[in-house]
Structure formats: C-alpha cells, structure tokens
Design a protein around this motif. Structure first.
Motif, PDB file in Angstrom:
ATOM      1  N   SER A 119      18.269  32.792 -13.760  1.00 36.10           N
ATOM      2  CA  SER A 119      18.134  31.859 -12.643  1.00 36.10           C
ATOM      3  C   SER A 119      16.879  31.006 -12.774  1.00 36.10           C
ATOM      4  O   SER A 119      16.901  29.804 -12.515  1.00 36.10           O
ATOM      5  CB  SER A 119      18.101  32.637 -11.322  1.00 36.10           C
ATOM      6  OG  SER A 119      17.839  31.782 -10.240  1.00 36.10           O
TER       7      SER A 119
ATOM      8  N   VAL B 288      22.260  34.818  -7.993  1.00 38.03           N
ATOM      9  CA  VAL B 288      23.671  34.554  -8.271  1.00 38.03           C
ATOM     10  C   VAL B 288      24.036  33.133  -7.836  1.00 38.03           C
ATOM     11  O   VAL B 288      24.728  32.407  -8.551  1.00 38.03           O
ATOM     12  CB  VAL B 288      24.564  35.583  -7.554  1.00 38.03           C
ATOM     13  CG1 VAL B 288      26.039  35.263  -7.788  1.00 38.03           C
ATOM     14  CG2 VAL B 288      24.242  37.000  -8.014  1.00 38.03           C
ATOM     15  N   TRP B 289      23.541  32.736  -6.653  1.00 42.40           N
ATOM     16  CA  TRP B 289      23.827  31.393  -6.151  1.00 42.40           C
ATOM     17  C   TRP B 289      23.245  30.324  -7.069  1.00 42.40           C
ATOM     18  O   TRP B 289      23.909  29.321  -7.359  1.00 42.40           O
ATOM     19  CB  TRP B 289      23.282  31.223  -4.741  1.00 42.40           C
ATOM     20  CG  TRP B 289      23.245  29.793  -4.287  1.00 42.40           C
ATOM     21  CD1 TRP B 289      22.152  29.013  -4.094  1.00 42.40           C
ATOM     22  CD2 TRP B 289      24.375  28.957  -4.014  1.00 42.40           C
ATOM     23  NE1 TRP B 289      22.521  27.742  -3.711  1.00 42.40           N
ATOM     24  CE2 TRP B 289      23.880  27.682  -3.655  1.00 42.40           C
ATOM     25  CE3 TRP B 289      25.757  29.155  -4.029  1.00 42.40           C
ATOM     26  CZ2 TRP B 289      24.713  26.626  -3.317  1.00 42.40           C
ATOM     27  CZ3 TRP B 289      26.586  28.093  -3.700  1.00 42.40           C
ATOM     28  CH2 TRP B 289      26.060  26.852  -3.343  1.00 42.40           C
TER      29      TRP B 289
ATOM     30  N   ILE C 265      22.614  30.530 -10.257  1.00 40.13           N
ATOM     31  CA  ILE C 265      23.332  30.495 -11.532  1.00 40.13           C
ATOM     32  C   ILE C 265      24.706  29.856 -11.368  1.00 40.13           C
ATOM     33  O   ILE C 265      25.099  28.997 -12.168  1.00 40.13           O
ATOM     34  CB  ILE C 265      23.459  31.915 -12.114  1.00 40.13           C
ATOM     35  CG1 ILE C 265      22.070  32.471 -12.478  1.00 40.13           C
ATOM     36  CG2 ILE C 265      24.362  31.915 -13.349  1.00 40.13           C
ATOM     37  CD1 ILE C 265      22.076  33.942 -12.816  1.00 40.13           C
ATOM     38  N   VAL C 266      25.437  30.253 -10.333  1.00 38.61           N
ATOM     39  CA  VAL C 266      26.822  29.808 -10.164  1.00 38.61           C
ATOM     40  C   VAL C 266      26.903  28.513  -9.345  1.00 38.61           C
ATOM     41  O   VAL C 266      27.322  27.459  -9.859  1.00 38.61           O
ATOM     42  CB  VAL C 266      27.683  30.903  -9.499  1.00 38.61           C
ATOM     43  CG1 VAL C 266      29.124  30.404  -9.333  1.00 38.61           C
ATOM     44  CG2 VAL C 266      27.655  32.181 -10.324  1.00 38.61           C
ATOM     45  N   GLY C 267      26.487  28.578  -8.081  1.00 35.72           N
ATOM     46  CA  GLY C 267      26.614  27.420  -7.197  1.00 35.72           C
ATOM     47  C   GLY C 267      25.806  26.221  -7.650  1.00 35.72           C
ATOM     48  O   GLY C 267      26.344  25.116  -7.841  1.00 35.72           O
TER      49      GLY C 267
ATOM     50  N   GLY D 200      24.434  25.910 -10.527  1.00 37.14           N
ATOM     51  CA  GLY D 200      24.811  25.607 -11.904  1.00 37.14           C
ATOM     52  C   GLY D 200      25.980  24.643 -11.973  1.00 37.14           C
ATOM     53  O   GLY D 200      25.998  23.715 -12.789  1.00 37.14           O
ATOM     54  N   LEU D 201      26.973  24.841 -11.107  1.00 37.81           N
ATOM     55  CA  LEU D 201      28.125  23.933 -11.061  1.00 37.81           C
ATOM     56  C   LEU D 201      27.685  22.544 -10.592  1.00 37.81           C
ATOM     57  O   LEU D 201      28.182  21.524 -11.108  1.00 37.81           O
ATOM     58  CB  LEU D 201      29.196  24.496 -10.130  1.00 37.81           C
ATOM     59  CG  LEU D 201      29.939  25.735 -10.645  1.00 37.81           C
ATOM     60  CD1 LEU D 201      30.852  26.299  -9.559  1.00 37.81           C
ATOM     61  CD2 LEU D 201      30.746  25.410 -11.900  1.00 37.81           C
TER      62      LEU D 201
END
Length: 332
Positions: free
Chosen positions: A169, A304-305, A307-309, A311-312
């Motif tokens: 992250s 997590v947010w 990396i994923v949210g 990140g997108l």
C-alpha cells in the motif's frame, strides 16, 4: 477571495472543490501571517513533516471498540484518534501553505519542490508502521469476521500479512498514486501556463543538476537530489505515451515553447476531465478513508482499500491520460 489569493494558487483548474473554497483560502491567510514574520516556506514544510509524523502515535491507539493502549477507555481511544486527525489536517494545511507562501514571497527553490514531494511520505511512513502495530494489539474485529482463532501464532501470521499489505500500500499505493497525481497536475499546468507556470521536471535535467553539484554541496541536498532523480524517472516510466507526445512536439516545433496555442488548448481540453478524477488520488480523498477506518477500528482495511480501490482509480486515470496523449501524438 481577492486577486492576490488566486495568484498564490498553481491554478484554480487543478484544485478540487474543498481545496479551492475551504482549505486554500484558509492557507492563504496562514501564508500572509508567515510572510509578515519572514518565515521561509521550507521551514513551514519541515513543520508540516514533523506534525504529520507526530500524528502516527495517536493513530496507533485503538478507537471506540478497543479503547486507547493505556487505559483501554473507549472515550480516550476516540480522543486519541481525533487528536491524530487534527494533527494530520494541521500538517496538510501547512503543506498547502508552504506553496502559497513561496508564490506570495517569490521564495521558490529546488529544495522546496523536493521537500514538498517528500512531506506526504514523512507523514505516512510512521503512520503505516504504527497502524501495523495497532493491528498487532487490536485485531478482534477482523479475526471474528474471518473466523480466525485468536492464538499467538495466528496473531503473528496475520500481523505479518498486514505488514506486507502496508508495504504494498505504501510503495505501490500511496507513493505511486500520489507521484502520478502530482505529475499530471504539473503536466496540465505546463500546457496551461508554460514552463514558468509549472514545476514540470524531467529526470535528465535533474541528473544534470546532480552531476554539477560539488563536494561543497551539503550532503542532505545531494541525497534529496539523488532521490528526486528516481522520483522523476518513475513518473516518466508510468507515462510512456505522454513522453512520446513531448518528443514529437519537440521534433515538430523545435522547442515546447514554440508549440502553437491551438495544440495547448487541445491538450488542456482533454486533460481537464482527467484532472478532476486525478484529484481523488491526492490527499483530501485519501485522508477521509484513513480517518474512517481508524475511527471504525479496522485500520488494516485501509491497506486493502489503497491497493484495490485506489489502485483501480490510479489505473483509470493513467489509462485516460495515456489514451489522449497517444491520440495527439499519432496526429503529429
């Protein structure tokens, strides 16, 4: 606000609504105050770094579910987290103020530009490390949700996983996302205002500056300059189509300064919608999630947010910007 206020902004186009109408006006008056006492912008940046880093201690405390790390009081847990939020917002205000102060007083410097880029990392490195420590101490909510047995071995394994998530992250998320966001702001300003109106740097020029430094140059300045070369190289690596567009513009017009206004206007028109999304990669949107997850006592969810949210969102902004740069380069 008056004209003097707008002169302290990079550009109203590159500011989000909260910055333009709330944070920046307040920072303007802070800059006026500091200017009266002849306080240098770099000093304000350093204060920002210290205050932001200090917030990490308070973010390390549990919130209402666990309470603070000392008494276990839910009240004190919330108070500690609110103090952390206030400190980080204060650091953000100072980080915004330094640039407005530099433009107001004319005290711009290469070191100031580098320090400004480092400030966010000076805040978040200790914050992220202590959020991992916070998870080690307080993890019941996550263990209950995932059905994990609460034994020492599982705690150590889960903490190691959270540490890796925090590392990803911080490096791929925070660092990469804000580095790109800053670059796109400077690119937009470059086509809007020209070289003098932006701080768009390139790694080749930064390497020349480093090579020209002598043994009398303070080691701290050399270290910052060396790291800044790497910073600009990563910006360029993430934007191959923009770099291609710049090469083609130089080939066709000899110099970027000779690029016709019609081409600049076309770039600005295509860039402006992307800049609106790009603003979500900067601090205001990011700090909202940090505050929310910490107050809810699930700070590991922030990693997590990011990396994923986030990140997108990064991929979307990068794709849109690269796409229109490719279209413009193909036409040249």
């Amino acid at each position: 606000m008056n004209e003097k206020y707008y002169q302290t902004l990079k550009s109203a186009e590159t500011e989000d609504w909260l910055d333009l109408h709330v944070i920046r006006p307040f920072c303007y008056y802070c800059a006026v105050f500091f200017a009266k006492f002849d306080i240098h912008p770099n000093t304000v940046t350093i204060w920002s770094m210290i205050i932001g880093a200090a917030s990490a201690f308070f973010f390390a405390q549990g919130s209402f579910h666990y309470g603070d790390n000392f008494s276990g009081s839910p009240t004190w847990g919330v108070i500690y987290n609110v103090i952390a939020i206030i400190l980080l917002m204060w650091a953000d205000v100072l980080d915004c103020t330094d640039g407005q102060l530099a433009r107001m007083t004319g005290k711009k410097s290469r070191m100031g530009r580098i320090l400004d880029g480092v400030a966010g990392f000076a805040w978040f490195l200790p914050i992220y490390v202590l959020l991992v420590y916070r998870f080690y101490l307080h993890h019941d909510l996550e263990f209950d949700l995932l059905g994990i047995d609460k034994n020492e071995q599982n705690v150590l394994i889960a903490t190691a996983v959270v540490f890796v998530l925090g590392l990803i992250s911080g490096i791929a998320g925070l660092a990469g996302q804000q580095r790109l966001a800053d670059y796109y702001i400077q690119v937009h300003l470059f086509f809007l205002k020209g070289e003098k109106g932006s701080e768009l740097d390139n790694s080749a020029r930064q390497q020349e500056i480093y090579d020209q430094m002598t043994k009398d140059t303070p080691w701290v300045e050399r270290l910052f300059q060396k790291s800044y070369i790497g910073y600009t190289q990563k910006q360029e690596k993430a934007t191959p189509q923009f770099q291609r567009l710049m090469r083609k513009l130089r080939e066709k017009y000899g110099s970027i300064d000779n690029v016709p206004q019609s081409v600049r206007d076309e770039f600005r028109a295509k860039s402006l919608p992307v800049i609106k999304w790009n603003g979500l990669l900067t601090f205001n949107f990011r700090e909202f999630w940090l505050f929310l997850f910490c107050l809810l006592d699930v700070p590991a969810a922030l990693f997590v947010w990011e990396i994923v949210g986030m990140g997108l969102l990064y991929l979307y902004v990068n794709h849109r910007h690269e796409s229109f740069c490719k279209q413009m380069a193909d036409k040249l």
